[in-house]
Motif scaffolding. Structure first.
Motif, mmCIF file in Angstrom:
data_model
loop_
_atom_site.group_PDB
_atom_site.id
_atom_site.type_symbol
_atom_site.label_atom_id
_atom_site.label_comp_id
_atom_site.label_asym_id
_atom_site.label_seq_id
_atom_site.Cartn_x
_atom_site.Cartn_y
_atom_site.Cartn_z
ATOM 1 N N LEU A 72 -18.247 -10.115 19.520
ATOM 2 C CA LEU A 72 -16.900 -9.602 19.776
ATOM 3 C C LEU A 72 -16.983 -8.144 20.224
ATOM 4 O O LEU A 72 -17.913 -7.444 19.830
ATOM 5 N N PRO A 73 -16.047 -7.628 21.018
ATOM 6 C CA PRO A 73 -14.856 -8.329 21.476
ATOM 7 C C PRO A 73 -15.123 -9.177 22.724
ATOM 8 O O PRO A 73 -15.965 -8.839 23.542
ATOM 9 N N ILE A 74 -14.390 -10.280 22.815
ATOM 10 C CA ILE A 74 -14.406 -11.078 24.042
ATOM 11 C C ILE A 74 -12.971 -11.140 24.578
ATOM 12 O O ILE A 74 -12.026 -10.792 23.865
ATOM 13 N N ASP A 75 -12.830 -11.572 25.832
ATOM 14 C CA ASP A 75 -11.500 -11.683 26.452
ATOM 15 C C ASP A 75 -11.018 -13.124 26.513
ATOM 16 O O ASP A 75 -9.817 -13.382 26.457
ATOM 17 N N LEU A 76 -11.967 -14.050 26.654
ATOM 18 C CA LEU A 76 -11.614 -15.452 26.904
ATOM 19 C C LEU A 76 -12.609 -16.349 26.177
ATOM 20 O O LEU A 76 -13.775 -15.962 25.989
ATOM 21 N N VAL A 115 -11.910 -15.423 16.757
ATOM 22 C CA VAL A 115 -11.573 -14.735 18.008
ATOM 23 C C VAL A 115 -10.105 -14.302 18.014
ATOM 24 O O VAL A 115 -9.772 -13.164 18.379
ATOM 25 N N VAL A 116 -9.213 -15.201 17.596
ATOM 26 C CA VAL A 116 -7.778 -14.897 17.645
ATOM 27 C C VAL A 116 -7.415 -13.770 16.678
ATOM 28 O O VAL A 116 -6.597 -12.898 17.010
ATOM 29 N N LYS A 117 -8.030 -13.769 15.499
ATOM 30 C CA LYS A 117 -7.744 -12.668 14.557
ATOM 31 C C LYS A 117 -8.112 -11.332 15.193
ATOM 32 O O LYS A 117 -7.393 -10.338 15.040
ATOM 33 N N ASP A 118 -9.225 -11.307 15.907
ATOM 34 C CA ASP A 118 -9.652 -10.082 16.590
ATOM 35 C C ASP A 118 -8.652 -9.707 17.694
ATOM 36 O O ASP A 118 -8.283 -8.543 17.834
ATOM 37 N N TRP A 119 -8.204 -10.718 18.461
ATOM 38 C CA TRP A 119 -7.216 -10.447 19.526
ATOM 39 C C TRP A 119 -5.916 -9.909 18.938
ATOM 40 O O TRP A 119 -5.342 -8.959 19.463
ATOM 41 N N LEU A 120 -5.456 -10.531 17.851
ATOM 42 C CA LEU A 120 -4.182 -10.093 17.252
ATOM 43 C C LEU A 120 -4.316 -8.655 16.735
ATOM 44 O O LEU A 120 -3.403 -7.837 16.903
ATOM 45 N N ALA A 121 -5.467 -8.340 16.134
ATOM 46 C CA ALA A 121 -5.678 -6.990 15.601
ATOM 47 C C ALA A 121 -5.692 -5.950 16.720
ATOM 48 O O ALA A 121 -5.258 -4.820 16.527
ATOM 49 N N ARG A 122 -6.201 -6.353 17.904
ATOM 50 C CA ARG A 122 -6.332 -5.394 19.011
ATOM 51 C C ARG A 122 -5.239 -5.538 20.075
ATOM 52 O O ARG A 122 -5.256 -4.865 21.096
ATOM 53 N N GLY A 123 -4.303 -6.475 19.838
ATOM 54 C CA GLY A 123 -3.214 -6.683 20.800
ATOM 55 C C GLY A 123 -3.677 -7.256 22.134
ATOM 56 O O GLY A 123 -3.079 -7.003 23.181
ATOM 57 N N ILE A 124 -4.751 -8.057 22.108
ATOM 58 C CA ILE A 124 -5.297 -8.645 23.341
ATOM 59 C C ILE A 124 -4.598 -9.970 23.651
ATOM 60 O O ILE A 124 -4.419 -10.815 22.770
ATOM 61 N N LYS A 125 -4.202 -10.153 24.912
ATOM 62 C CA LYS A 125 -3.557 -11.399 25.338
ATOM 63 C C LYS A 125 -4.603 -12.310 25.963
ATOM 64 O O LYS A 125 -4.722 -12.398 27.179
ATOM 65 N N LEU A 164 0.680 -19.040 18.949
ATOM 66 C CA LEU A 164 0.073 -17.823 19.504
ATOM 67 C C LEU A 164 0.745 -17.365 20.793
ATOM 68 O O LEU A 164 0.565 -16.215 21.214
ATOM 69 N N GLY A 165 1.528 -18.261 21.418
ATOM 70 C CA GLY A 165 2.229 -17.887 22.649
ATOM 71 C C GLY A 165 3.046 -16.612 22.503
ATOM 72 O O GLY A 165 2.988 -15.730 23.381
ATOM 73 N N PRO A 166 3.806 -16.447 21.409
ATOM 74 C CA PRO A 166 4.593 -15.216 21.259
ATOM 75 C C PRO A 166 3.737 -13.944 21.249
ATOM 76 O O PRO A 166 4.258 -12.858 21.519
ATOM 77 N N SER A 167 2.439 -14.072 20.976
ATOM 78 C CA SER A 167 1.539 -12.906 21.039
ATOM 79 C C SER A 167 0.851 -12.808 22.402
ATOM 80 O O SER A 167 -0.080 -12.006 22.582
#
Ligand code: NAP
Length: 241
Positions: A72-76, A115-125, A164-167
């Motif tokens: 991590l971090p990854i984008d996709l 992965v999603v927890k990391d995205w949510l913490a960093r505001g990554i879409k 997860l769509g709303p994020s």
């Protein structure tokens, strides 16, 4: 889609559809993290591409976090690793059923959670593509565990998309029919078995792994910005024939 510098984690990248996806992404200048089980496959992938590699067995659920967190971090994310077993329903044994469900459904859940927890913490879409199968919707003889695992993966895809769509995180699956990977070639090389199935496919043939990879890249890409929660048949029209 400008893939340059986008970090993409692809599981099952040693062979078949996952490898085709990793190679295609790397050729389009994405930074690919290729996860698979056999070290030899990863070494050959590394020698052919700029992929970074992670050698891990996704069947060992409690080891996934240690294997993936350093990447991590990854984008996709592409959850492609998959397995099967050939057992009739009445003879299905619990350990094989659990093994197949573990690799095909539980591992994508655990990996996606990390992965999603990391995205949510960093505001990554970010975006996730789960590699499911046309077997998710069908009753394929002797494939109880496989069909159940892929139906579970499709169901999880829809829940992930809704939650997860709303994020700004999109989650979709691709549902290929027979694809001529090493595994596919082995199972479908006998014309007596293959020809009746091909005859039901309006486009008249099985898939090349690159044709699945193209669909995966589309769903990952900004071109699919409003595509969320679908299970996309990649089957030459089999599902409508
Ligand atoms: P494949 O040629 O057998 O390749 C699968 C890859 O996943 C291999 O590199 C394999 O590594 C890896 N893998 C399997 N279990 C793993 C584990 N526990 N941990 C880490 N890596 C693991 O299969 P494929 O045909 O490309 O299939 C890829 C995906 O597409 C699967 O999810 C499959 O269900 C799905 N699919 C395939 C078809 C088809 O006709 N081929 C059709 C519909 C859907 P090892 O070889 O080292 O085990």
């Amino acid at each position: 889609m400008n893939w340059s510098g986008r970090r993409v984690l692809v599981t099952g990248a040693g062979k078949g559809i996952g490898r085709a996806t990793a190679v295609m992404l790397a050729s389009r200048e994405a930074r690919v993290l290729a996860l698979s089980r056999s070290a030899d496959d990863l070494a050959s992938l590394k020698s052919e591409t700029a992929c970074e590699t992670i050698c891990a067995d996704l069947g060992a659920i409690d080891q996934i976090e240690a294997a993936v967190k350093p990447a991590l971090p990854i984008d996709l994310l592409v959850n492609c690793a998959g397995t099967t077993t050939l057992q009739s329903f009445v003879d299905s044994d619990l350990s094989e059923f659990t093994r197949v469900l573990g690799v095909n459904a539980v591992a994508p859940m655990v990996l996606s959670q990390i992965v999603v927890k990391d995205w949510l913490a960093r505001g990554i879409k970010g975006a996730i593509v789960n590699v499911s199968s046309d077997a998710a919707r069908r009753g394929v003889v002797n494939h109880t565990a496989y069909c159940a695992s892929k139906a579970a993966l499709d169901a999880m895809t829809r829940v992930m998309a809704a939650e997860l769509g709303p994020s700004g995180i999109r989650v979709n699956s691709v549902n290929p029919t027979v694809t001529l990977t090493p595994m596919g070639e082995l199972a479908w090389s006998d014309p007596a078995k293959a020809d009746p199935v091909k005859a039901r496919i309006p486009l008249g043939r099985f898939l090349d792994p690159d044709e699945v990879a193209e669909a995966i890249l589309f769903l990952l890409s900004d071109g699919a910005a409003m595509v969320n929660g679908v299970s996309l048949p990649v089957d030459g029209g089999l599902s409508v024939s």
